[in-house]
Motif scaffolding. Sequence first.
Motif, PDB file in Angstrom:
ATOM      1  N   MET A 119      -0.516 -12.210  11.090  1.00  0.00           N
ATOM      2  CA  MET A 119      -0.298 -10.783  10.848  1.00  0.00           C
ATOM      3  C   MET A 119       1.181 -10.494  10.603  1.00  0.00           C
ATOM      4  SD  MET A 119      -2.049  -8.177  10.513  1.00  0.00           S
ATOM      5  CE  MET A 119      -2.611  -6.631  11.055  1.00  0.00           C
ATOM      6  N   GLN A 120       2.054 -11.050  11.424  1.00  0.00           N
ATOM      7  CA  GLN A 120       3.489 -10.829  11.231  1.00  0.00           C
ATOM      8  C   GLN A 120       3.956 -11.434   9.917  1.00  0.00           C
ATOM      9  OE1 GLN A 120       4.876 -12.514  14.909  1.00  0.00           O
ATOM     10  NE2 GLN A 120       5.113 -10.493  15.844  1.00  0.00           N
ATOM     11  N   TRP A 121       3.446 -12.622   9.589  1.00  0.00           N
ATOM     12  CA  TRP A 121       3.797 -13.272   8.335  1.00  0.00           C
ATOM     13  C   TRP A 121       3.346 -12.408   7.154  1.00  0.00           C
ATOM     14  CZ3 TRP A 121       0.907 -15.372   4.276  1.00  0.00           C
ATOM     15  CH2 TRP A 121       1.621 -16.178   3.396  1.00  0.00           C
ATOM     16  N   ALA A 122       2.142 -11.828   7.254  1.00  0.00           N
ATOM     17  CA  ALA A 122       1.623 -10.984   6.176  1.00  0.00           C
ATOM     18  C   ALA A 122       2.509  -9.754   5.974  1.00  0.00           C
ATOM     19  CB  ALA A 122       0.187 -10.567   6.471  1.00  0.00           C
ATOM     20  N   PHE A 123       2.934  -9.134   7.065  1.00  0.00           N
ATOM     21  CA  PHE A 123       3.827  -7.976   6.939  1.00  0.00           C
ATOM     22  C   PHE A 123       5.157  -8.381   6.301  1.00  0.00           C
ATOM     23  CE2 PHE A 123       1.204  -5.665  10.122  1.00  0.00           C
ATOM     24  CZ  PHE A 123       1.012  -4.513   9.376  1.00  0.00           C
ATOM     25  N   GLU A 124       5.656  -9.542   6.677  1.00  0.00           N
ATOM     26  CA  GLU A 124       6.905 -10.037   6.091  1.00  0.00           C
ATOM     27  C   GLU A 124       6.742 -10.255   4.588  1.00  0.00           C
ATOM     28  OE1 GLU A 124       8.831 -14.321   6.142  1.00  0.00           O
ATOM     29  OE2 GLU A 124       9.110 -13.302   8.071  1.00  0.00           O
ATOM     30  N   GLN A 125       5.642 -10.869   4.205  1.00  0.00           N
ATOM     31  CA  GLN A 125       5.384 -11.107   2.788  1.00  0.00           C
ATOM     32  C   GLN A 125       5.265  -9.786   2.020  1.00  0.00           C
ATOM     33  OE1 GLN A 125       5.165 -14.425   1.265  1.00  0.00           O
ATOM     34  NE2 GLN A 125       6.255 -14.586   3.206  1.00  0.00           N
ATOM     35  N   ASN A 126       4.606  -8.810   2.628  1.00  0.00           N
ATOM     36  CA  ASN A 126       4.478  -7.502   1.994  1.00  0.00           C
ATOM     37  C   ASN A 126       5.845  -6.844   1.811  1.00  0.00           C
ATOM     38  OD1 ASN A 126       2.467  -5.385   1.106  1.00  0.00           O
ATOM     39  ND2 ASN A 126       3.731  -4.226   2.530  1.00  0.00           N
ATOM     40  N   ASN A 127       6.692  -6.937   2.830  1.00  0.00           N
ATOM     41  CA  ASN A 127       8.031  -6.361   2.735  1.00  0.00           C
ATOM     42  C   ASN A 127       8.861  -7.050   1.652  1.00  0.00           C
ATOM     43  OD1 ASN A 127       7.459  -4.553   4.773  1.00  0.00           O
ATOM     44  ND2 ASN A 127       8.442  -5.769   6.374  1.00  0.00           N
ATOM     45  N   ARG A 139      -3.581 -12.581   1.555  1.00  0.00           N
ATOM     46  CA  ARG A 139      -4.178 -13.763   2.175  1.00  0.00           C
ATOM     47  C   ARG A 139      -3.907 -13.776   3.687  1.00  0.00           C
ATOM     48  NH1 ARG A 139      -2.006 -17.346  -0.849  1.00  0.00           N
ATOM     49  NH2 ARG A 139      -0.351 -17.977   0.536  1.00  0.00           N
ATOM     50  N   GLY A 140      -2.676 -13.426   4.077  1.00  0.00           N
ATOM     51  CA  GLY A 140      -2.333 -13.407   5.502  1.00  0.00           C
ATOM     52  C   GLY A 140      -3.123 -12.371   6.277  1.00  0.00           C
ATOM     53  N   PHE A 141      -3.292 -11.182   5.715  1.00  0.00           N
ATOM     54  CA  PHE A 141      -4.083 -10.157   6.387  1.00  0.00           C
ATOM     55  C   PHE A 141      -5.536 -10.595   6.527  1.00  0.00           C
ATOM     56  CE2 PHE A 141      -0.736  -7.067   4.885  1.00  0.00           C
ATOM     57  CZ  PHE A 141      -0.274  -6.753   6.152  1.00  0.00           C
ATOM     58  N   THR A 142      -6.057 -11.248   5.495  1.00  0.00           N
ATOM     59  CA  THR A 142      -7.436 -11.732   5.542  1.00  0.00           C
ATOM     60  C   THR A 142      -7.592 -12.793   6.626  1.00  0.00           C
ATOM     61  OG1 THR A 142      -7.734 -11.253   3.208  1.00  0.00           O
ATOM     62  CG2 THR A 142      -9.280 -12.807   4.194  1.00  0.00           C
ATOM     63  N   GLU A 143      -6.644 -13.716   6.705  1.00  0.00           N
ATOM     64  CA  GLU A 143      -6.687 -14.769   7.725  1.00  0.00           C
ATOM     65  C   GLU A 143      -6.574 -14.196   9.132  1.00  0.00           C
ATOM     66  OE1 GLU A 143      -3.780 -17.756   6.800  1.00  0.00           O
ATOM     67  OE2 GLU A 143      -4.745 -18.228   4.881  1.00  0.00           O
TER      68      GLU A 143
END
Length: 55
Positions: free
Chosen positions: A3-11, A41-45
């Motif tokens: 989840m944190q990785w997904a937010f980072e990627q989105n930012n 992909r990160g949010f889905t995972e």
Amino acid sequence: MPMQWAFEQNNLGDVHWNRRSYGGGNAEYQKAIEFFENAKRGFTEAGYALQMAKK
């Protein structure tokens, strides 16, 4: 921590999207799309399905 990785990627996608808007061109656009796809992909995972608007 997907989840944190997904937010980072989105930012990071937002950063590259804004850079494209200020003259960064197609390379910045492609990088933004790459980061947004990573975020999806990160949010889905992490167990969060993204809702897509249907017309």
